[in-house]
Design an enzyme around this catalytic site. Structure first.
Site, PDB file in Angstrom:
ATOM      1  N   GLY A 161       0.823  -1.195   0.000  1.00 21.12           N
ATOM      2  CA  GLY A 161       0.000   0.000   0.000  1.00 21.12           C
ATOM      3  C   GLY A 161       0.858   1.245   0.000  1.00 21.12           C
ATOM      4  N   GLY A 162       0.202   2.382   0.002  1.00 19.37           N
ATOM      5  CA  GLY A 162       0.954   3.629  -0.020  1.00 19.37           C
ATOM      6  C   GLY A 162       1.733   3.869   1.249  1.00 19.37           C
ATOM      7  N   MET A 163       1.174   3.462   2.405  1.00 15.97           N
ATOM      8  CA  MET A 163       1.814   3.703   3.685  1.00 15.97           C
ATOM      9  C   MET A 163       2.466   2.468   4.272  1.00 15.97           C
ATOM     10  SD  MET A 163      -1.130   6.047   5.478  1.00 15.97           S
ATOM     11  CE  MET A 163      -0.863   5.088   6.932  1.00 15.97           C
ATOM     12  N   ALA A 164       1.911   1.294   3.967  1.00 19.24           N
ATOM     13  CA  ALA A 164       2.358   0.085   4.648  1.00 19.24           C
ATOM     14  C   ALA A 164       2.336  -1.109   3.705  1.00 19.24           C
ATOM     15  CB  ALA A 164       1.472  -0.190   5.866  1.00 19.24           C
ATOM     16  N   LYS A 188       0.417  -5.882   9.045  1.00 21.13           N
ATOM     17  CA  LYS A 188       0.652  -4.662   8.279  1.00 21.13           C
ATOM     18  C   LYS A 188       1.789  -3.888   8.952  1.00 21.13           C
ATOM     19  CE  LYS A 188      -2.651  -2.319   6.402  1.00 21.13           C
ATOM     20  NZ  LYS A 188      -3.825  -1.454   6.133  1.00 21.13           N
ATOM     21  N   ASP A 229     -12.724   5.814   2.545  1.00 23.32           N
ATOM     22  CA  ASP A 229     -11.983   5.320   1.375  1.00 23.32           C
ATOM     23  C   ASP A 229     -12.596   4.007   0.900  1.00 23.32           C
ATOM     24  OD1 ASP A 229     -10.105   5.334  -0.628  1.00 23.32           O
ATOM     25  OD2 ASP A 229      -8.527   4.444   0.577  1.00 23.32           O
TER      26      ASP A 229
END
Length: 765
Positions: free
Chosen positions: A27-30, A47, A141
C-alpha cells in the site's frame, strides 16, 4: 518471488510471536505480510509501516488511527484486529488473514454483475458501514480494492487506515480531500465536511460499476474525475445497461446525489430499499419521476435529422415566390418537352405549385358590353381617390397626435415584464403600482399552485402605467384519485394505482387476519386525491407468522434453570462456556436482548461461566541500550519456573524497547533474565510485580545497561568470563531459593524504592 527473497522483513519474528512468511500486499503507507502466530498456531496478516514513513508524525498518526478505529469494531463483515506493536524501529498491526480475493479483482473477472450478486455484496458492505457509523467511525476510502471476498461470497471491509472518529472532527486533519478519486464523494473532492453519507456515495458508485461494468466518471486525469464528481450529472445506468430495473436505478441515483442531504441518510436506509427491491424487483420508489415518463412521440423526420432544420412554410397567395422570372413569362405560354401547351399553373419539381407572376390575369376572358359613356366611371374613380387620400391624411394626423402625446408621457411607458411562474400575490406586490393585474381564471396546469402560467400582454410589449393585464393562475397539477384498495389482491391493486398515474412502493408484513398476497393497508389511505406521480406505499400480507414469544432475561440464571425456562417457551438454547470468576454454570450473556419477540423454536446462544478465573495478559517492556549489538531473548521466571519465553529479537530492529507478553491471574512476582543467543551468557535484567487482574505491573528492580554489558551485548565492551545470575548447577535459571530477591553478592543494586530507575553503576557479581 524475487522480491520476497530480498525483503528484509521476511523471516523476522515480531514480538517473539509473529513469524513473517510472505509479502501479500503493498500500500501507499504500509506493506501487508502473511505471518504465523506461533503462540496460537494460526495464520495472520501483519501490516508494517514503511520505513520512509516511520519518522513522519502525520503518517504515524494515521497509522495509529487505523488500529484505534478497528479496535472498537466487531462485526462479521469487518476484518478483525488481533494485536498492535509500536516501537521506534517498527510499527505493525496484526489482523485477521483473509483467504480470498479483492472485490475489485472479482468485478474485473466478471464484468457486469447480476442484480442478485450485486445486492448481496452491497448489503454486506452496508452492514459493515452501519456498524462502523454507529461507533462514530467514517471509513472515507470505500472502494473495491479495500473489500475482500471469501470463497463463500462473504464480504470483509478492511483498511480503515484513513478512518476518523466522525464526532471528533468532520474534516480531515489537513483539510485536504482523502480517498480514491473514482469513488470519492463531492464533499471529499472539495475538501469539505465528511460524514457517514460520504461512504454511502462511494457505495453508490460501486453499485453503479458492478451493474454496468463501468465507472460513472472515468478519464485519464484524476483532477477531471474529481471535478465531475462535484459538478457533472451522473449518466443514467440504463443508458449503459438498458435491462436494469428502474427501482435499482433509483437506489443508485439516490446514493450518488451531489448534496448529502438528498442522499440516503444512513446505511440502514439504503439497506431497507435494497430489501424492498429484492422483494419486488419490478417495484419503484418514486424518487425520480422523470425515469417513468413515456417516450416522446417519434418525430416524423427522425430518419433524416437534417430535414428537421429545414423551413417547410407552406406557399400562399400572399407570399413572394422565388425564381418567378425563371419559371414564368407574362407574354409566353408554358411548354413541356413534348411541346404541349398548358393553361394551368406549372408544377415546380421542388414540391409546390407557383402562381402566375402577373397579378390580375384571368384564365377566361370576360366579355362585357362596351359602356356608352365614360363620365360615370371617371367620376367614380375621382371620388374613390379623394376618399382614399382623405382617409390617409386623417390617419396620419391622428397617428402624429398619438405619437406627440406619447412623447410628452414617456416616463409612464415601460416594457411588459414576465409574470409567468410568479405567485399571484407576489406579482401584485411587485408590479401593482405600475399595472393592474387581474385574475382572469384559475385552472389546472403543470405549474405549482397559485403560480401565474399565462398573461394576455406579451413580454416586452410597451405598456403605460395603469394598464390592465389579465392573468391565469394555476390550481396545481390535476389531482388523481387513489382508491381504497385494502383487502384487494396485490396485482390488481398495483395495476389500479399505476393506471391512475401514481407509483407503488411495495412492503411486506405478517398479518394473521389478512390472506397472503392481499393488501393490508396503503399510505396514504384511500380514497384520497393526490398529485399525479405521487408515491404510495402498499403493505402486502405474508399471511400468518409463526407464533412469537418474548425472550426472557437469562443472565444470572444457572444453566439448568435457563434450560427449563427455555423449554417452557419452546425455545432452544446453545451453550458457550468461557473462563470467568462467576460460579460455574452461571449465565453471563445472551445473544438476543430480553423481551425481544422471536419465533417459537428460535435458537438463543448463552455465554456460561466455567468457574475458572479468566487469565489476563500483561505485556512487560524492557529498555534496549542504543549501543547494544547481537541477538537475544528474555525469559520470565516465577519461583524458579519459567512463566514466559520470548522470541529472539535483533537489536537492529528493536533498539529502544522490546517487550514480552505473560499470562496469569491475581498477582505474581517475576524475574526477567536476558540471554545472549550468540554466546549463551545470561544476566538478570529486572524484577517485576504483575497484577493480572488490573493488567498492570510494577518495576521492582531494573538495570538494562548492566545486563547487556554482562552478556557482552554492548559494542566495545570487554567479554565477561562468567555468567551473572544462577549458580553453576543451574546456569540457565535463577536460584530456586531466591526467585524474587537479588543475590547477596549484588550489593550494588539500587534499593527497592528506586525500582524504576537504572543504577548509576553497573551491577557487580
Amino acid at each position: 518471488m524475487e522480491k520476497d527473497r530480498n525483503d528484509k522483513n521476511i523471516g523476522k519474528k515480531l514480538d517473539g510471536r509473529y513469524e513473517i512468511t510472505a509479502l501479500i500486499g503493498e500500500g501507499g503507507m504500509a506493506d501487508v505480510y502473511r505471518a504465523t502466530d506461533v503462540v496460537d498456531n494460526k495464520t495472520v496478516a501483519v501490516k508494517i509501516l514503511k520505513k520512509e514513513f516511520a519518522e513522519n508524525e502525520e503518517f504515524l498518526r494515521r497509522f495509529r488511527n487505523e488500529s484505534k478505529a478497528i479496535a472498537v469494531l466487531s462485526h462479521p463483515n469487518i476484518v478483525k484486529i488481533y494485536d498492535v506493536g509500536f516501537s521506534e524501529r517498527i510499527q505493525f498491526i496484526v489482523m485477521e488473514y483473509i483467504d480470498g480475493i479483492t472485490l475489485n479483482e472479482y468485478m474485473e473477472q466478471q464484468g457486469q454483475l447480476g442484480w442478485k450478486d450485486a445486492s448481496h455484496f452491497i448489503v454486506q458492505i452496508l452492514r459493515a458501514l452501519q456498524h462502523a457509523h454507529s461507533k462514530g467511525i467514517v471509513h472515507r476510502d470505500i472502494k473495491p480494492q479495500n473489500i475482500m471476498m471469501l470463497r463463500d461470497g462473504t464480504i470483509k471491509v478492511m483498511d480503515f487506515g484513513i478512518a476518523k472518529f466522525a464526532r471528533e472532527d468532520g474534516k480531515t486533519g489537513t483539510d485536504k480531500a482523502i480517498g480514491t478519486v473514482h469513488y470519492i464523494s463531492p464533499e471529499q473532492a472539495r475538501g469539505g465536511v465528511t460524514d457517514a453519507k460520504s461512504d454511502i456515495y462511494s457505495v453508490g458508485v460501486m453499485l453503479y460499476e458492478m451493474l454496468t461494468g463501468k465507472k460513472p466518471f472515468d478519464t485519464d486525469n484524476p483532477v477531471s474525475i474529481a471535478v465531475m464528481h462535484m459538478q457533472a450529472k451522473v449518466p443514467l445506468p440504463s443508458t449503459i445497461r438498458p435491462d436494469i430495473q428502474i427501482g435499482l436505478e433509483e437506489i443508485i441515483l439516490k446514493a450518488m446525489e451531489k448534496d448529502p442531504a438528498d442522499r440516503y441518510q444512513s446505511a440502514r436506509d439504503m439497506m431497507d430499499d435494497l430489501q424492498t427491491f429484492k422483494e419486488d424487483p419490478d417495484g419503484v420508489f418514486g424518487y425520480y419521476p422523470e425515469l417513468f415518463e413515456e417516450e416522446p412521440v417519434q418525430d416524423m423526420f427522425e430518419e433524416d435529422d437534417n430535414r428537421k432544420n429545414r423551413n417547410y412554410e407552406p406557399i400562399t397567395e400572399e407570399r413572394d415566390l422565388p425564381f418567378e422570372d425563371e419559371y414564368y413569362d407574362d407574354q409566353q405560354p408554358y411548354y413541356d418537352d413534348e411541346e404541349q401547351y398548358y393553361d394551368d399553373e406549372p408544377y415546380d419539381d421542388r414540391g409546390g405549385y407557383y402562381r402566375a407572376a402577373v397579378a390580375g390575369a384571368d384564365d377566361e376572358e370576360e366579355y362585357e358590353e362596351e359602356p356608352k359613356s365614360l363620365f360615370i366611371p371617371i367620376l367614380s374613380a375621382v371620388i374613390i381617390v379623394v376618399t382614399v387620400v382623405a382617409g390617409i391624411l386623417l390617419t396620419m394626423l391622428i397617428w402624429n397626435m398619438i405619437q406627440g402625446n406619447r412623447g410628452m408621457n414617456t416616463t409612464n411607458e415601460f416594457k411588459m415584464p414576465s409574470l409567468i411562474g410568479m405567485d399571484f400575490n407576489e406579482a401584485t406586490i411587485q408590479y401593482g403600482d405600475k399595472i393592474k393585474i387581474v385574475l382572469e381564471s384559475s385552472e389546472y396546469s403543470e405549474y405549482e399552485k397559485d403560480k401565474i402560467f399565462d398573461q394576455d400582454i406579451p413580454v416586452n410589449d410597451p405598456v403605460a402605467k395603469g394598464d390592465t393585464v389579465n392573468v391565469r393562475v394555476s390550481l396545481g397539477a390535476k389531482k388523481v384519485l387513489l382508491q381504497n384498495v385494502t383487502d384487494w389482491d396485490y396485482d390488481t391493486a398495483k395495476s389500479t394505482i399505476v393506471s391512475a398515474g401514481l407509483y407503488v412502493d411495495k412492503r411486506s408484513a405478517y398479518d394473521p387476519t389478512v390472506e397472503k398476497g392481499k393488501v393490508i393497508s396503503t399510505d396514504p389511505q384511500g380514497p384520497i386525491e393526490l398529485e399525479p406521480g405521487s408515491y404510495v406505499r402498499v403493505t402486502v400480507s405474508l399471511g400468518k407468522n409463526k407464533d412469537t414469544v418474548p425472550v426472557p432475561n437469562f443472565v444470572g440464571m444457572t444453566w439448568d434453570l435457563a434450560n427449563t425456562t427455555a423449554e417452557s417457551l419452546k425455545l432452544t438454547l446453545a451453550k458457550k462456556e468461557v473462563d470467568d470468576a462467576a460460579k460455574e454454570g452461571t449465565v453471563l450473556n445472551q445473544n438476543v436482548l430480553p423481551n425481544e419477540e422471536v419465533s417459537e423454536g428460535s435458537l438463543i446462544e448463552l455465554t456460561v461461566s466455567s468457574g475458572k478465573k479468566k487469565e489476563q495478559s500483561v505485556r512487560i517492556s524492557f529498555n534496549v541500550p542504543p549501543n547494544a549489538k547481537g541477538k537475544f531473548h528474555i525469559v520470565l521466571y516465577e519461583g524458579g519456573i519459567a512463566r514466559a519465553v520470548g522470541g529472539q529479537f535483533d537489536v537492529d530492529y528493536a533498539a529502544g524497547v522490546t517487550s514480552l507478553l505473560v499470562e496469569g491471574n491475581e498477582t505474581a512476582d517475576l524475574v526477567a533474565v536476558l540471554i545472549n543467543d550468540e554466546n549463551g551468557k545470561e544476566a538478570r535484567i529486572g524484577e517485576y510485580r504483575v497484577d493480572f487482574d488490573n493488567k498492570s505491573y510494577e518495576t521492582l528492580r531494573s538495570d538494562s545497561n548492566a545486563a547487556f554489558e554482562q552478556v557482552d551485548g554492548l559494542k566495545g565492551s570487554t567479554p565477561a568470563t562468567t555468567t551473572t545470575v544462577a549458580p553453576a548447577t543451574q546456569p540457565t535459571e535463577p536460584p530456586a531459593t531466591q526467585p524474587t530477591e537479588p543475590p547477596a553478592t549484588q550489593a550494588t543494586e539500587p534499593p527497592a524504592t528506586q525500582a524504576t530507575e537504572p543504577p548509576t553503576e553497573p551491577v557487580v557479581t
